[in-house]
Design an enzyme around this catalytic site. Structure first.
Site, PDB file in Angstrom:
ATOM      1  N   GLY A 163     -26.057  12.502 -11.344  1.00 11.31           N
ATOM      2  CA  GLY A 163     -26.267  11.339 -12.191  1.00 11.31           C
ATOM      3  C   GLY A 163     -26.736  10.151 -11.375  1.00 11.31           C
ATOM      4  N   SER A 183     -29.103  17.836  -8.032  1.00  9.99           N
ATOM      5  CA  SER A 183     -29.572  16.480  -8.269  1.00  9.99           C
ATOM      6  C   SER A 183     -28.798  15.468  -7.414  1.00  9.99           C
ATOM      7  CB  SER A 183     -29.503  16.152  -9.762  1.00  9.99           C
ATOM      8  OG  SER A 183     -30.325  15.063 -10.074  1.00  9.99           O
ATOM      9  N   TYR A 184     -28.157  14.445  -8.036  1.00 11.06           N
ATOM     10  CA  TYR A 184     -27.452  13.466  -7.212  1.00 11.06           C
ATOM     11  C   TYR A 184     -26.214  14.053  -6.545  1.00 11.06           C
ATOM     12  CZ  TYR A 184     -26.086   8.944  -5.441  1.00 11.06           C
ATOM     13  OH  TYR A 184     -25.772   7.907  -4.586  1.00 11.06           O
ATOM     14  N   ASP A 227     -40.052  20.893 -11.318  1.00  9.24           N
ATOM     15  CA  ASP A 227     -39.273  19.676 -11.523  1.00  9.24           C
ATOM     16  C   ASP A 227     -40.018  18.484 -10.927  1.00  9.24           C
ATOM     17  OD1 ASP A 227     -37.270  17.755 -11.883  1.00  9.24           O
ATOM     18  OD2 ASP A 227     -36.246  18.321 -10.035  1.00  9.24           O
ATOM     19  N   HIS A 239     -35.682  21.332 -13.319  1.00  4.80           N
ATOM     20  CA  HIS A 239     -34.649  20.625 -12.562  1.00  4.80           C
ATOM     21  C   HIS A 239     -33.339  21.392 -12.488  1.00  4.80           C
ATOM     22  CE1 HIS A 239     -32.886  17.080 -10.749  1.00  4.80           C
ATOM     23  NE2 HIS A 239     -31.926  17.046 -11.675  1.00  4.80           N
TER      24      HIS A 239
END
Length: 488
Positions: free
Chosen positions: A96, A192-193, A405, A457
């Site tokens: 996030g 991701s994060y 992605d 992603h």
């Protein structure tokens, strides 16, 4: 009484005290084991609405991380489908910052129960990762999903280090509840994060293992696995722009302007107004498609209409505010899957079954907490020093990228990993699954990097079967298949 008799009496007393201490310790251990068993069994999920029938157990609930502040993190744990006491344990984190590992990882990607598009229940995932490992999903930090704090100031202090410390405390307390998994090989994974969360947490576990002589505090960390991860700001952002250009999302002129006006060798790329104006053109073009999956249709349902990402505020302020895009997926086989997940986890009977509410006071569960995203303090600009440290420490590190992605593209990941300057152990080659090229892989001295061909992603939702083969190879420490011919 002669000396011999005195010595014999002293020996008997000593033996008696030793036996008494052993008995006290046994009773204490038995009580502790019983408390752990009762705490664990209280979290057993037995009546989850719409759940397919399965033979393995799963548990959900809260683990306190700060009793004085009333802070607790929500988890969902799935035992391996067979031999759970022997299989490795994998902790999964979404990023996030502010997005739910239950809503994404567990229910859209690698968990055994996936959201059913009829918005009524769940379907069984034949490619769930708990076929190979015990899977532990954590909603982190507080404010994400069902995780909470009773102290409002906690929500104002969230940053990379805050999340790391709470996640470590969670692990220590979770192992007290599930001591039978304390000795299992332990890995941390995410996307991701979580590319920041995971190395940060892995380093903290590693450092505490090195400092503590007490084996009861030791966590059997063996490595970490990351998909489409944030790694290093300058390389990630340069790769973001170059990928958009190389995939015909932006024009040659836009690409030239960005390279002329933006300093990608700086951690603070966006401190230049002219650079921000040039970058806005990339956002403008990506707003026309799904940045998380370039070649699939964008969601046309409620998510697309109400999403912050579709708003004028997002389009105007994203890069100017130097915020990162959360791992929100609006693509795949069903680009509106977020809607189904939100409906399911806001059901009172679902929350009650997961021990996330009393079934009366329904919470407003969301897949991403945008207040956390807006207010996050980005302390860590690069985790490459952690990679170097943990490679030297002998941990297994694999990184993978879905190559369609645009959010955290394969090009940015390659730029970041190339900055490590690692010697190449095995040359770039295709890797195979089910007699097809799944992607390409390169093995470095201390790190493996692989791509997933045609994946966006959230790779496992695009390539579930290949992803299961991938996690299996990772935990076994064996190379990805180098041949179309399948071997048993």
């Amino acid at each position: 009484m002669d000396n011999h008799t005195k010595s014999f009496s002293s020996l008997l007393i000593s033996l008696w005290f030793t036996a008494l201490l052993i008995l006290v310790e046994m009773v204490s251990c038995a009580r502790q084991h019983r408390r752990s068993f009762l705490a664990k069994e209280a979290d057993l999920v037995t009546n989850l609405p719409g759940q397919p029938d399965v033979s393995f157990k799963h548990y959900a609930g809260y683990v306190p991380v700060d009793k004085s502040n009333g802070r607790a993190l929500f988890y969902w744990f799935f035992e391996a489908m067979d031999l759970p006491k022997e299989k490795p344990l994998v902790l999964w984190l979404n990023g996030g910052p502010g997005c739910s590992s239950v809503g994404y990882g567990a229910t859209q990607e690698i968990g055994p129960f996936l959201a059913d598009t009829n918005e009524k229940g769940l379907i069984f995932n034949p490619y769930a990762w708990n076929k190979e490992v015990n899977m532990l999903f954590l909603e982190s930090p507080v404010g994400v999903g069902f995780s909470y704090s009773n102290t409002s100031s906690d929500y104002l202090n969230l940053d990379d280090h805050f999340a790391k410390k709470d996640a470590y405390t969670f692990l220590c307390n979770w192992f007290e509840k599930f001591p039978e998994h304390k000795g299992n090989e332990f890995y941390i994974a995410g996307e991701s994060y979580a590319g920041i969360y995971v190395p940060e947490l892995a380093e903290l576990v590693y450092d505490n293992n090195e400092k503590n002589n007490d084996l009861s505090l030791h966590i059997n960390l063996k490595g970490f696995l990351l998909g489409n991860p944030d790694i290093s700001n300058p390389d990630d952002w340069r790769g973001w722009v170059d990928y958009a250009w190389s995939h015909a999302v932006i024009s040659d002129e836009t690409h030239r302007n960005i390279n002329r006006l933006c300093n990608f060798s700086s951690d603070d790329v966006w401190n230049n107004d002219k650079c921000n104006e040039a970058i806005a053109e990339v956002d403008k073009q990506y707003n026309e498609i799904d940045i998380y999956s370039l070649y699939t249709s964008a969601c046309k349902g409620d998510s697309a209409k109400s999403s912050y990402f579709a708003s004028a505020q997002f389009k105007t302020n994203y890069h100017i505010s130097s915020k990162r895009m959360p791992p929100r997926r609006l693509a795949g086989y069903d680009p509106c899957l977020d809607d189904y997940v939100k409906v399911y986890y806001n059901r009172a009977d679902v929350q009650k079954a997961l021990h996330a509410s009393d079934g009366v006071n329904l919470k407003n569960w969301s897949i991403c907490n945008m207040e956390i995203f807006h207010n996050w303090t980005y302390v860590v600009q690069s985790v490459l020093p952690i990679y170097q440290k943990l490679i030297a420490g002998g941990l297994r590190i694999w990184v993978y990228s879905g190559d369609t992605d645009g959010c955290i593209p394969v090009l940015g990941t390659r730029y970041s990993l190339n900055a490590l300057g690692l010697p190449i152990k095995t040359a770039w080659r295709p890797w195979y699954h089910e007699k097809q090229v799944s992607g390409w892989v390169q093995e470095y001295d201390g790190l493996t990097f692989a791509t997933f061909r045609g994946a966006g992603h959230t790779v496992p939702s695009f390539k579930p079967s290949s992803s299961l083969a991938f996690i299996s190879a990772f935990v076994k420490g064996v190379p990805l298949s180098s041949s179309r011919v399948e071997t048993n």
